[in-house]
Design a protein around this motif. Structure first.
Motif, PDB file in Angstrom:
ATOM      1  N   TRP A 165       0.811  -1.306   0.211  1.00 52.63           N
ATOM      2  CA  TRP A 165       0.172   0.008  -0.068  1.00 52.63           C
ATOM      3  C   TRP A 165       0.936   1.149  -0.022  1.00 52.63           C
ATOM      4  CZ3 TRP A 165      -4.813   0.263  -1.556  1.00 52.63           C
ATOM      5  CH2 TRP A 165      -5.527  -0.674  -1.222  1.00 52.63           C
ATOM      6  N   TYR A 169       0.908   4.337  -2.717  1.00 57.74           N
ATOM      7  CA  TYR A 169       0.727   6.002  -2.373  1.00 57.74           C
ATOM      8  C   TYR A 169       2.172   6.361  -2.850  1.00 57.74           C
ATOM      9  CZ  TYR A 169      -3.252   4.727   0.434  1.00 57.74           C
ATOM     10  OH  TYR A 169      -4.406   4.271   0.960  1.00 57.74           O
ATOM     11  N   GLY A 301      -1.264  14.258   0.551  1.00 60.12           N
ATOM     12  CA  GLY A 301      -2.209  13.162   1.042  1.00 60.12           C
ATOM     13  C   GLY A 301      -1.526  11.921   0.785  1.00 60.12           C
ATOM     14  N   ASN A 302      -1.001  11.659  -0.175  1.00 55.99           N
ATOM     15  CA  ASN A 302      -0.343  10.275  -0.463  1.00 55.99           C
ATOM     16  C   ASN A 302       1.020  10.057   0.367  1.00 55.99           C
ATOM     17  OD1 ASN A 302      -1.369   8.669  -2.683  1.00 55.99           O
ATOM     18  ND2 ASN A 302      -1.069  10.658  -3.907  1.00 55.99           N
ATOM     19  N   ALA A 305      -0.579   9.147   3.555  1.00 61.50           N
ATOM     20  CA  ALA A 305      -1.274   7.709   3.560  1.00 61.50           C
ATOM     21  C   ALA A 305      -0.150   6.687   3.557  1.00 61.50           C
ATOM     22  CB  ALA A 305      -2.405   7.674   2.267  1.00 61.50           C
ATOM     23  N   GLY A 308       0.879   6.205   7.121  1.00 60.71           N
ATOM     24  CA  GLY A 308      -0.068   5.463   7.740  1.00 60.71           C
ATOM     25  C   GLY A 308      -0.039   3.905   7.426  1.00 60.71           C
ATOM     26  N   ALA A 309       0.101   3.699   6.268  1.00 59.65           N
ATOM     27  CA  ALA A 309       0.190   2.289   5.762  1.00 59.65           C
ATOM     28  C   ALA A 309       1.398   1.562   6.323  1.00 59.65           C
ATOM     29  CB  ALA A 309       0.046   2.210   4.101  1.00 59.65           C
ATOM     30  N   SER A 328      -9.172   3.311  12.656  1.00 69.07           N
ATOM     31  CA  SER A 328      -8.956   4.096  11.497  1.00 69.07           C
ATOM     32  C   SER A 328     -10.551   4.431  11.010  1.00 69.07           C
ATOM     33  CB  SER A 328      -8.476   3.226  10.254  1.00 69.07           C
ATOM     34  OG  SER A 328      -7.290   2.827  10.599  1.00 69.07           O
ATOM     35  N   CYS A 356      -6.621  10.935   5.107  1.00 65.10           N
ATOM     36  CA  CYS A 356      -5.626  10.174   4.151  1.00 65.10           C
ATOM     37  C   CYS A 356      -4.763   9.350   5.031  1.00 65.10           C
ATOM     38  CB  CYS A 356      -4.659  11.176   3.593  1.00 65.10           C
ATOM     39  SG  CYS A 356      -5.553  11.829   1.997  1.00 65.10           S
ATOM     40  N   LEU A 357      -4.601   9.992   6.468  1.00 70.58           N
ATOM     41  CA  LEU A 357      -3.839   9.184   7.369  1.00 70.58           C
ATOM     42  C   LEU A 357      -4.298   7.865   7.792  1.00 70.58           C
ATOM     43  CD1 LEU A 357      -1.537   9.342   9.304  1.00 70.58           C
ATOM     44  CD2 LEU A 357      -2.945  10.382  10.983  1.00 70.58           C
ATOM     45  N   VAL A 359      -7.126   6.211   5.836  1.00 70.68           N
ATOM     46  CA  VAL A 359      -7.519   5.341   4.852  1.00 70.68           C
ATOM     47  C   VAL A 359      -6.465   4.260   4.707  1.00 70.68           C
ATOM     48  CG1 VAL A 359      -7.881   5.365   2.524  1.00 70.68           C
ATOM     49  CG2 VAL A 359      -9.043   6.866   3.916  1.00 70.68           C
ATOM     50  N   GLY A 360      -5.097   4.524   4.678  1.00 70.62           N
ATOM     51  CA  GLY A 360      -4.168   3.613   4.140  1.00 70.62           C
ATOM     52  C   GLY A 360      -4.137   2.584   5.149  1.00 70.62           C
TER      53      GLY A 360
END
Length: 441
Positions: A165, A169, A301-302, A305, A308-309, A328, A356-357, A359-360
């Motif tokens: 993931w 991103y 955002g990427n 994310a 976060g992933a 989440s 975004c944080l 979602v990943g």
């Protein structure tokens, strides 16, 4: 032949396997890197948000609603095809072959978006190309997700899923930078391309197709073809649905929490998909973002994310996927509600990045939740069910998003539809028993 019981109830030795090499993990992750061109560039931040849902196609409200309804149709097609695709790849041992075929179809459909000219008469054509791309991208994802179990163990599946993931991103960041500085920002872009006749965004489609094609190659070189199960007979297309029905019945009898998870994840993953599909559309249509603003936000955002992933991968192996998903979803509900009532770019920057944080991690841990439950030899079938249940209700968020716009008369009220779906998915997930993780696996 009697089907094996779910992996969660097998003795530990039955789940023992050799982890993949570093090169295999990297090559597998690069497919996600390449797929970012379709997800981030085409369907989230650039082609649909800045071009297909713009004024040239009848205005934001009409174009957005048309796109939403087209995506709901694609969800129905995925629901019909995904479980059989996964099941047949398990039986035939052609997982890599079908990953390649479906990836190539997505590449062709993406490239065909070049022919979507800036006129309202091309709106349906463009929406159908994007919707069809979603169908074959999901079918490719069935085999891609099943490959995760070829290169990971029950103790490492969380972090390796997180790597995939995160690569997606980060690939999105690089692709967006190339698109922005090479095609969109300059008056005359690469190869003399200008904005006349929508050529800037049509060229983005060609770039995205090539990006996906190039970065999908390593996975086919590094990971061997899956072996067919000699105990599984070859079945016809329609017979596959009877086998699917038997599998669902068996899960309800022997592994009900696997079935419960498939149902709950179907709901909340539809909400996650809607965030990416309509996030940039909302930024432009409701929060005053311009082209440059969207691209800068997309990059930020990427980054968030991806972080976060990556963190979710380690938290998943330590605390389990359910804890990560629940946390989440709560975070997304809070930030999404704030966006419903706040105005302006600053509000979207703050709460959009919070979305975004979270979602990943939700995406990554949903995949590992399924991976921890999948019996050996049935990975494709289980991830086919995962894709099907994820798309069986995929009409829900787009329909509620579009319906909210029609009812309340403004684009931003579509957020209500997304929040309803996320909340329902959370409530259905809470009673689901978590699978073993880390040392417990």
């Amino acid at each position: 032949m009697t089907n094996p019981p779910p992996a969660a109830v097998l003795p530990p030795a039955a789940n023992a396997k050799t982890p993949g090499t570093t090169w295999q993990v990297v090559a597998w992750s690069l497919w996600d890197w390449g797929g970012a061109a379709f997800n981030a560039v085409m369907t989230t931040f650039i082609f649909t948000a800045l071009y297909l849902t713009g004024d040239d196609f009848g205005g934001a409200d009409k174009a957005t609603a048309t796109l939403a309804f087209a995506l709901s149709i694609s969800g129905f097609a995925i629901a019909l095809l995904a479980p059989v695709a996964g099941q047949r790849s398990d039986h035939s041992g052609r997982r890599k072959l079908w990953l390649g075929i479906n990836t190539l179809i997505v590449v062709v459909l993406t490239g065909a978006c070049f022919f979507v000219q800036p006129h309202e008469s091309y709106l349906l054509f463009g929406c159908l190309l994007i919707a069809a791309g979603h169908v074959f991208f999901e079918l490719a994802g069935v085999n891609y997700n099943a490959m995760l179990l070829q290169i990971s163990t029950k103790k490492t599946i969380g972090r390796i899923s997180g790597y995939g993931w995160a690569a997606g991103y980060l690939g999105g960041i690089v692709a967006l930078l190339v698109v922005y500085y090479g095609l969109i920002k300059p008056e005359v872009g690469l190869f003399g391309i200008t904005s006349a006749d929508g050529m800037t965004y049509r060229a983005v489609a060609v770039f995205s197709a090539l990006w996906m094609l190039i970065f999908s190659i390593p996975v086919f070189l590094a990971i061997p073809e899956s072996k067919p199960d000699p105990n599984m007979p070859h079945v016809g297309f329609f017979q596959s649905y009877r086998e699917l029905f038997r599998t669902v019945v068996r899960l309800g009898r022997t592994a009900p929490h696997t079935l419960y998870f498939l149902i709950s994840s179907a709901i909340f993953r539809d909400g996650l998909a809607a965030i990416f599909t309509f996030g940039a559309v909302l930024a432009v249509g409701s929060f005053g973002f311009k082209t440059g603003d969207v691209l800068i936000f997309a990059i930020a955002g990427n980054v968030v994310a991806a972080a976060g992933a990556l963190s979710a991968g380690f938290l998943d192996d330590k605390f389990g996927p359910k804890a990560v998903i629940v946390t989440s979803l709560i975070g997304m509900l809070i930030s999404g509600t704030a966006l419903l009532f706040l105005d302006g770019k600053n509000a979207f920057w703050v709460f959009g990045l919070i979305l975004c944080l979270f979602v990943g991690p939700a995406q990554s841990s949903a995949r590992t939740f399924m991976g921890r439950l999948a019996p050996e030899g049935q990975e494709g079938e289980m991830f086919g069910l995962y894709a099907t249940t994820g798309r069986a209700v995929s009409f829900l968020a787009p329909q509620l998003f579009g319906l909210s716009i029609v009812i309340f008369g403004a684009q931003r009220w579509g957020i209500i539809g997304i929040l309803v779906v996320l909340l329902l998915g959370l409530l259905l997930l809470l009673p689901v028993k978590a699978p073993p993780h880390g040392a417990a696996a």
